[in-house]
Design an enzyme around this catalytic site. Structure first.
Site, PDB file in Angstrom:
ATOM      1  N   ARG A 225     -16.827  -9.436  48.883  1.00 48.33           N
ATOM      2  CA  ARG A 225     -15.753  -8.620  48.690  1.00 48.33           C
ATOM      3  C   ARG A 225     -16.063  -7.079  48.441  1.00 48.33           C
ATOM      4  O   ARG A 225     -17.039  -6.596  48.065  1.00 48.33           O
ATOM      5  CB  ARG A 225     -15.588  -9.043  46.861  1.00 48.33           C
TER       6      ARG A 225
ATOM      7  N   HIS B 261      -6.803 -11.790  50.827  1.00 42.67           N
ATOM      8  CA  HIS B 261      -7.554 -12.682  49.706  1.00 42.67           C
ATOM      9  C   HIS B 261      -7.276 -13.997  50.207  1.00 42.67           C
ATOM     10  O   HIS B 261      -6.592 -14.908  49.554  1.00 42.67           O
ATOM     11  CB  HIS B 261      -6.830 -12.290  48.615  1.00 42.67           C
TER      12      HIS B 261
ATOM     13  N   GLN C 294      -8.112 -17.120  47.744  1.00 42.17           N
ATOM     14  CA  GLN C 294      -7.220 -17.078  46.620  1.00 42.17           C
ATOM     15  C   GLN C 294      -5.903 -17.872  47.195  1.00 42.17           C
ATOM     16  O   GLN C 294      -5.349 -18.714  46.323  1.00 42.17           O
ATOM     17  CB  GLN C 294      -6.621 -15.718  46.106  1.00 42.17           C
TER      18      GLN C 294
ATOM     19  N   ASP D   4       1.391 -10.164  41.911  1.00 40.53           N
ATOM     20  CA  ASP D   4       0.161  -9.806  41.703  1.00 40.53           C
ATOM     21  C   ASP D   4       0.429  -8.237  41.029  1.00 40.53           C
ATOM     22  O   ASP D   4       1.478  -7.886  40.901  1.00 40.53           O
ATOM     23  CB  ASP D   4      -0.425  -9.271  43.108  1.00 40.53           C
TER      24      ASP D   4
ATOM     25  N   CYS E 228      -2.719 -14.639  40.826  1.00 39.40           N
ATOM     26  CA  CYS E 228      -4.067 -14.649  40.933  1.00 39.40           C
ATOM     27  C   CYS E 228      -5.139 -14.396  39.786  1.00 39.40           C
ATOM     28  O   CYS E 228      -6.088 -14.867  39.889  1.00 39.40           O
ATOM     29  CB  CYS E 228      -4.316 -13.879  42.224  1.00 39.40           C
TER      30      CYS E 228
ATOM     31  N   ARG F 269      -9.467 -22.579  42.656  1.00 43.49           N
ATOM     32  CA  ARG F 269     -10.312 -21.658  43.261  1.00 43.49           C
ATOM     33  C   ARG F 269     -11.796 -22.206  43.653  1.00 43.49           C
ATOM     34  O   ARG F 269     -12.497 -22.251  44.813  1.00 43.49           O
ATOM     35  CB  ARG F 269     -10.959 -20.278  42.445  1.00 43.49           C
TER      36      ARG F 269
HETATM   37  N1  NVA Z   1      -4.455  -7.124  44.492  1.00 47.44           N
HETATM   38  C1  NVA Z   1      -5.650  -7.429  43.608  1.00 47.44           C
HETATM   39  C2  NVA Z   1      -6.046  -8.757  43.747  1.00 47.44           C
HETATM   40  C3  NVA Z   1      -7.044  -9.107  42.464  1.00 47.44           C
HETATM   41  C4  NVA Z   1      -7.652 -10.649  42.580  1.00 47.44           C
HETATM   42  C5  NVA Z   1      -6.488  -6.405  43.675  1.00 47.44           C
HETATM   43  O1  NVA Z   1      -6.804  -5.994  45.025  1.00 47.44           O
HETATM   44  O2  NVA Z   1      -7.160  -5.868  42.760  1.00 47.44           O
HETATM   45  N1   CP Z   2      -8.287 -13.716  41.575  1.00 44.94           N
HETATM   46  C1   CP Z   2      -9.242 -13.146  41.718  1.00 44.94           C
HETATM   47  O1   CP Z   2     -10.029 -13.012  42.635  1.00 44.94           O
HETATM   48  O2   CP Z   2     -10.221 -13.055  40.605  1.00 44.94           O
HETATM   49  P1   CP Z   2     -11.379 -12.073  40.514  1.00 44.94           P
HETATM   50  O3   CP Z   2     -11.111 -10.800  40.765  1.00 44.94           O
HETATM   51  O4   CP Z   2     -11.742 -12.423  38.843  1.00 44.94           O
HETATM   52  O5   CP Z   2     -12.574 -12.625  41.309  1.00 44.94           O
END
Ligand code: NVA
Ligand code: CP
Length: 300
Positions: free
Chosen positions: A102, A129, A132, A219, A259, A287
């Protein structure tokens, strides 16, 4: 397929077969049937951003498959001190059977795959992502019984979730509509590809996008790494939210996906969130199952 860097790299068949496996693993999990398909295998999990779901579901998933996962934060590893990704890739490849990452730049994930020799899984970048969205597709199919022919509507920021939902939705035969402000559009190459399918529409009017939708997805307005833009983003995204009025133009049995984490009062109202909490938390659970399917297919 060797990696999961982005859904664009996978065929429709590969996506659907992974969802089938995810359903099977979920059913076995519910029935208490053990499936140690990755016995003795190890997954390194590199995190340069926060996480609750991704970290826990991958770690538990590897454990349930008979393997082991290592949590590696950029702050406590040499990654955060600038060790090049080319070197991290080659070192980790000699210890582990797969890497989940990540981070911010998609290029870092692509480079990890290029220089390493083990499967790489994208656990979120600014661009995509995919894990997800596999969970979202699994959930939608679970609630609706199919994907092909359904209308998926996304309201909000054109970054990771939007990019991956466009690709995942269209590759599984859905119609996709997206509403976002003009200055927060999805990736131009994804838009070009989406438009070529003839099943995609882009608008800046949320109600136009949500009309007759089978599933509405949103989101956060401020993603990880965008904290400095918070005030401007709150202005840009005013009106881009899921509320009762928006849901009223969708199909009566329209479901909602998020998500998470959710910001009630921003991209979704408390009422809309709670009215669809069952679907949203099933999505969070999936997930685990969807990623186990990815792990089995790539590391098995
Ligand atoms: N768009 C959000 C998704 C989090 C799972 C982010 O990148 O923070
Ligand atoms: N939706 C998602 O990826 O959650 P986290 O940021 O908690 O991993």
């Amino acid at each position: 397929m060797k990696h999961l860097l982005k859904l664009m790299d996978w065929t429709s068949g590969e996506i659907l077969e992974t969802l089938d496996l995810a359903d099977r693993l979920k059913a076995e999990n519910k029935a208490g049937i053990a499936h140690p398909l990755l016995k003795g295998k190890t997954l390194a999990m590199l995190f340069s951003k926060s996480s609750t779901r991704t970290r826990v579901s991958f770690e538990v998933g590897m454990y349930q498959l008979g393997g082991h996962a290592l949590f590696i934060s950029n702050k406590e590893s040499q990654v955060g001190r600038g060790e090049p990704v080319q070197d991290t890739a080659r070192v980790l490849s000699r210890y582990v059977d797969g890497i989940m990452i990540r981070t911010y730049a998609q290029q870092e994930v692509e480079d990890l795959a290029k220089y390493g020799s083990v499967p790489v899984i994208n656990g979120l970048t600014d661009y995509a992502h995919p894990c997800q969205v596999l969970a979202d597709l699994q959930t939608i199919r679970e609630f609706k019984g199919k994907l092909k022919g359904l209308k998926l509507c996304f309201i909000g920021d054109g970054i990771n979730m939007a990019n991956s939902l466009i690709v995942g939705g269209l590759k599984t035969g859905m119609t996709v509509s997206l509403a976002c402000p003009d200055n927060h559009r999805p990736d131009p190459e994804i838009l070009k590809w989406a438009e070529s399918t003839g099943r995609f529409t882009l608008t800046n009017d949320p109600k136009t996008a949500a009309k007759d939708a089978d599933v509405v997805i949103t989101d956060v307005w401020v993603s990880m790494g965008q904290e400095a833009e918070k005030l401007q983003r709150e202005k840009d995204f005013a009106g881009y939210l899921v509320d009762e009025a928006l849901m009223a133009v969708a199909k009566p049995d329209c479901m909602v996906q998020h998500c998470l984490p959710a910001h009630r009062g921003e991209e979704i109202t408390e009422e809309a969130f709670e009215a669809h909490a069952k679907e949203i938390f099933e999505e969070a659970e999936n997930r685990l199952h969807a990623q186990k399917a990815v792990l089995v297919r790539l590391l098995g």
